[in-house]
Design an enzyme around this catalytic site. Structure first.
Site, PDB file in Angstrom:
ATOM      1  N   LYS A 147       3.943   1.509  -4.735  1.00  0.00           N
ATOM      2  CA  LYS A 147       4.976   1.021  -5.656  1.00  0.00           C
ATOM      3  C   LYS A 147       4.458   0.985  -7.098  1.00  0.00           C
ATOM      4  O   LYS A 147       5.156   1.392  -8.033  1.00  0.00           O
ATOM      5  CB  LYS A 147       5.438  -0.368  -5.206  1.00  0.00           C
ATOM      6  CG  LYS A 147       6.072  -0.377  -3.819  1.00  0.00           C
ATOM      7  CD  LYS A 147       6.535  -1.758  -3.422  1.00  0.00           C
ATOM      8  CE  LYS A 147       5.388  -2.688  -3.117  1.00  0.00           C
ATOM      9  NZ  LYS A 147       4.632  -2.287  -1.915  1.00  0.00           N
ATOM     10  N   THR A 148       3.245   0.495  -7.280  1.00  0.00           N
ATOM     11  CA  THR A 148       2.670   0.453  -8.630  1.00  0.00           C
ATOM     12  C   THR A 148       2.457   1.859  -9.174  1.00  0.00           C
ATOM     13  O   THR A 148       2.727   2.137 -10.359  1.00  0.00           O
ATOM     14  CB  THR A 148       1.338  -0.306  -8.598  1.00  0.00           C
ATOM     15  OG1 THR A 148       1.550  -1.608  -8.052  1.00  0.00           O
ATOM     16  CG2 THR A 148       0.754  -0.433  -9.995  1.00  0.00           C
ATOM     17  N   ASP A 193      -5.059  -8.506  24.844  1.00  0.00           N
ATOM     18  CA  ASP A 193      -3.967  -7.793  25.522  1.00  0.00           C
ATOM     19  C   ASP A 193      -2.854  -8.756  25.921  1.00  0.00           C
ATOM     20  O   ASP A 193      -1.664  -8.452  25.763  1.00  0.00           O
ATOM     21  CB  ASP A 193      -4.499  -7.080  26.767  1.00  0.00           C
ATOM     22  CG  ASP A 193      -5.549  -6.031  26.422  1.00  0.00           C
ATOM     23  OD1 ASP A 193      -5.461  -5.470  25.321  1.00  0.00           O
ATOM     24  OD2 ASP A 193      -6.440  -5.788  27.254  1.00  0.00           O
ATOM     25  N   GLY A 222       0.777  -1.235   0.000  1.00  0.00           N
ATOM     26  CA  GLY A 222       0.000   0.000   0.000  1.00  0.00           C
ATOM     27  C   GLY A 222       0.805   1.280   0.000  1.00  0.00           C
ATOM     28  O   GLY A 222       0.238   2.367   0.125  1.00  0.00           O
ATOM     29  N   THR A 223       2.125   1.206  -0.149  1.00  0.00           N
ATOM     30  CA  THR A 223       2.948   2.414  -0.099  1.00  0.00           C
ATOM     31  C   THR A 223       3.042   3.125  -1.450  1.00  0.00           C
ATOM     32  O   THR A 223       3.627   4.204  -1.528  1.00  0.00           O
ATOM     33  CB  THR A 223       4.366   2.081   0.394  1.00  0.00           C
ATOM     34  OG1 THR A 223       4.889   0.988  -0.372  1.00  0.00           O
ATOM     35  CG2 THR A 223       4.347   1.716   1.869  1.00  0.00           C
ATOM     36  N   HIS A 282     -12.275  -1.926  32.697  1.00  0.00           N
ATOM     37  CA  HIS A 282     -11.152  -2.448  31.908  1.00  0.00           C
ATOM     38  C   HIS A 282     -10.517  -1.333  31.072  1.00  0.00           C
ATOM     39  O   HIS A 282      -9.286  -1.140  31.109  1.00  0.00           O
ATOM     40  CB  HIS A 282     -11.660  -3.575  30.993  1.00  0.00           C
ATOM     41  CG  HIS A 282     -10.584  -4.236  30.195  1.00  0.00           C
ATOM     42  ND1 HIS A 282     -10.032  -5.446  30.522  1.00  0.00           N
ATOM     43  CD2 HIS A 282      -9.936  -3.838  29.059  1.00  0.00           C
ATOM     44  CE1 HIS A 282      -9.113  -5.773  29.639  1.00  0.00           C
ATOM     45  NE2 HIS A 282      -9.042  -4.815  28.732  1.00  0.00           N
ATOM     46  N   GLU A 283     -11.337  -0.584  30.341  1.00  0.00           N
ATOM     47  CA  GLU A 283     -10.795   0.488  29.509  1.00  0.00           C
ATOM     48  C   GLU A 283     -10.273   1.638  30.363  1.00  0.00           C
ATOM     49  O   GLU A 283      -9.274   2.277  30.002  1.00  0.00           O
ATOM     50  CB  GLU A 283     -11.871   0.992  28.537  1.00  0.00           C
ATOM     51  CG  GLU A 283     -12.416  -0.065  27.587  1.00  0.00           C
ATOM     52  CD  GLU A 283     -11.344  -0.723  26.755  1.00  0.00           C
ATOM     53  OE1 GLU A 283     -10.307  -0.081  26.479  1.00  0.00           O
ATOM     54  OE2 GLU A 283     -11.520  -1.902  26.374  1.00  0.00           O
TER      55      GLU A 283
END
Length: 624
Positions: free
Chosen positions: A203-204, A495, A200-201, A419-420
């Site tokens: 290249k194409t 986690d 996804g950087t 928890h959060e």
């Protein structure tokens, strides 16, 4: 042009249908004729039932009356000198003869139907299959497509976030435009350019931009298109592709996902003569074979350069290996601006904030965020994309879509809230942790809640203290459940998986364990070689493995006790965060800061200090 092509196909199918109808009608005509023995034919003559007769040396045809209707017949003649006198005596209304057919005529009549069948089979089936791209009977032809740069011209202006990579490729463009400037000094054009980096950087897109800037033909293909079931097909397609490029030179050949065909040879179980290796051998020969003065460049793209064959990577084949990394914060902002031109946005949208909130995102991720924000805005009947739409798109990518329809009991909702809140409180208490951007107990994807931390800036190094703090934050949710309810749930399984992986890397890869020392015990992830690596040894003794397990457990246990101690000392703040989540379900950064403001008072001065913080700890962030 497309209309003319459709008209020709329609005309072709119409003529084919008419030909089929004529053949069918002729066959039906043959079926209507009744075969009569010659004796029965003579008897019908005597009974005066014959209406008409056509005599040929090898066949007699005509019409007879049967039951008040006329029926066509045919009969094989016998030597009979009285046939004409018998027909006259029977009162046949019409009788005539036809010329004898030569052997050439008979051959044409008999083979004509075979020729018509072959013609229809070839043009109606094989030709249509080839026109549809299936290329029946043309396995060795390359499936590479030549891009029409006049319709889809891409330049370096359309590529953002990788300035260094573009500078490397500008040399290729300059050589293709003015080759004599380099040839006068003895320089030669690189034969191959390898673009590697995370998926996804872009290249194409970079390869298309090189072709667009240079204005040369651009042939694009995928590594998987060379490999087929039949041995030799891939090598033939490589030869055909390079032949097509030579006819259009100077040209660029782009092979995406190069690792599908160029993996290291003799690395699999199938031996050294499989189809993939034959294709790779042909590609190596072609790279060595064509002259650099012809102006043909092979650009390959892959996200697995470690598995490519070493012979392909040597100078003279892939002369340049260019890394296309994930963009930094400035590059992400540039990419967002490119994609933001395609959608309507309100003037107040600050893309710099979105770039800061998306560390580690690549170009494809950022394009997806802009697209998702446009979809969300359209669903809400907005006239333009706003900042909340972009933020919602980021959360959707990170944690999944909201699942408000999931019904959770009050007790489970309270457990999720604590928890959060435990994650957020530990992140606030420990120095160097990424700021808490949002806490939510609205289910997203598989998670019942999430705590979103976003770094202030991109960082590429992570210290030992940073990792230990990160482990403590991850364990803060489990510690909050135990300190509040005295009971453990399955909510911390994700986690725990992350904590174990982090701690294992600290011990086996990063050399951050005093007991194990400065050694790397990373597992070998290279390809298996038949007869040598079927049964791999870990590379260290059982005693070392036992020590690694003990160190991992020790690190996790110390981080858990640190989190538990922080939560018990700041129990009132934990309750305040959990109650706020129970009431609002979502807390943003400003609301979290408002809850922590009372800590500045004299009554909370003591808990403000972090008793578990290590001396000399510096702020840090997770590695990008």
């Amino acid at each position: 042009m497309q209309g003319n092509k459709n008209f020709r196909q329609l005309l072709f199918w119409g003529l084919a249908f008419m030909l089929f109808a004529a053949v069918y009608q002729n066959l039906r005509q043959l079926d209507k004729e009744r075969d009569l023995p010659y004796s029965e034919f003579k008897q019908k003559l005597r009974d005066k039932q014959v209406e008409s007769v056509t005599v040929r040396p090898d066949l007699i045809r005509g019409e007879v009356r049967e039951g008040g209707k006329t029926v066509k017949f045919r009969a094989i003649p016998l030597p009979d000198d009285k046939l004409i006198s018998d027909m006259e005596a029977a009162g046949v209304k019409s009788f005539a003869g036809t010329a004898d057919r030569s052997w050439v005529t008979a051959l044409i009549m008999n083979l004509g139907w075979i020729a018509i069948f072959i013609f229809l089979w070839w043009f109606l089936f094989l030709r249509q299959a080839q026109m549809g791209g299936k290329q029946a009977m043309a396995f060795g032809k390359s499936k590479a497509r030549q891009q029409d740069l006049r319709k889809q011209k891409v330049t370096f202006k359309d590529v953002a976030g990788c300035d260094e990579t573009k500078e490397e490729l500008k040399d290729i463009v300059d050589y293709l435009k003015t080759p004599k400037k380099y040839q006068n000094l003895g320089g030669e054009l690189p034969k191959g350019v390898l673009l590697y980096g995370p998926p996804g950087t872009g290249k194409t897109l970079l390869a298309r931009a090189v072709a667009g800037e240079a204005g040369v033909p651009f042939f694009t293909s995928s590594g998987s298109e060379f490999v087929e079931m039949f041995v030799g097909v891939g090598a033939s397609r490589v030869r055909d592709l390079f032949e097509r490029a030579k006819k259009s030179a100077p040209a660029i050949i782009f092979v995406d996902e190069l690792d599908a065909v160029a993996r290291a040879r003799f690395a699999g179980i199938g031996g050294g003569h499989d189809e993939r290796e034959q294709t790779l051998n042909q590609m190596l020969v072609e790279l060595d074979g064509f002259d650099s003065k012809q102006g043909i460049i092979l650009i390959g793209a892959t996200n697995r350069p470690d598995v490519l064959d070493p012979a392909l990577l040597r100078p003279g084949r892939f002369d340049r290996r260019i890394n296309v990394p994930a963009p930094d914060i400035r590059g992400r902002e540039e990419i967002l601006r490119v994609h933001a031109k395609k959608v309507k946005m309100v003037p107040g949208v600050d893309l710099a904030v979105i770039a800061r909130n998306t560390p580690g995102f690549v170009g494809a991720d950022l394009a997806n965020i802009v697209n998702e924000a446009a979809i969300l805005a359209a669903k809400k009947d907005k006239s333009a994309v706003e900042m909340p739409d972009l933020e919602e798109a980021i959360e959707k990518m990170l944690a999944g879509p909201q699942r408000r329809s999931r019904i959770i009991s009050d007790r489970e909702k309270k457990i999720v809230a604590y928890h959060e809140a435990g994650h957020a409180l530990v992140a606030k208490m420990l120095p160097g942790c990424d700021p808490v951007h949002k806490i939510s107990i609205i289910p997203r994807g598989p998670a019942l809640g999430y705590t979103l931390q976003l770094p202030v800036e991109d960082r590429y190094l992570t210290s030992r203290t940073d990792i230990l703090n990160r482990l403590s934050v991850l364990l803060g949710g489990r510690a909050a459940e135990e300190t509040t309810f005295g009971e453990l749930t399955t909510g911390a399984h994700d986690d725990l998986g992350k904590v174990t992986a982090y701690a294992m890397k600290m011990v086996t890869e990063f050399g951050m364990s005093d007991k194990i020392g400065l050694v790397s015990l990373k597992k070998d992830e290279s390809e298996v070689f038949l007869g040598r690596d079927i049964v791999r040894q870990p590379g260290y003794s059982n005693e070392t493995a036992r020590s690694v397990d003990e160190e991992v457990k020790r690190i996790i246990s110390e981080c858990y006790h640190k989190s538990k101690s922080l939560l018990m000392e700041n129990k009132r703040m934990l309750d305040a965060l959990a109650n706020g989540l129970m009431e609002k379900e979502v807390l943003d950064a400003a609301e979290i800061a408002a809850i922590f403001e009372p800590r500045t008072g004299a009554e909370d001065a003591a808990p403000a200090a972090d008793p578990a913080a290590e001396p000399g700890a510096e702020p840090g962030a997770e590695a990008a």
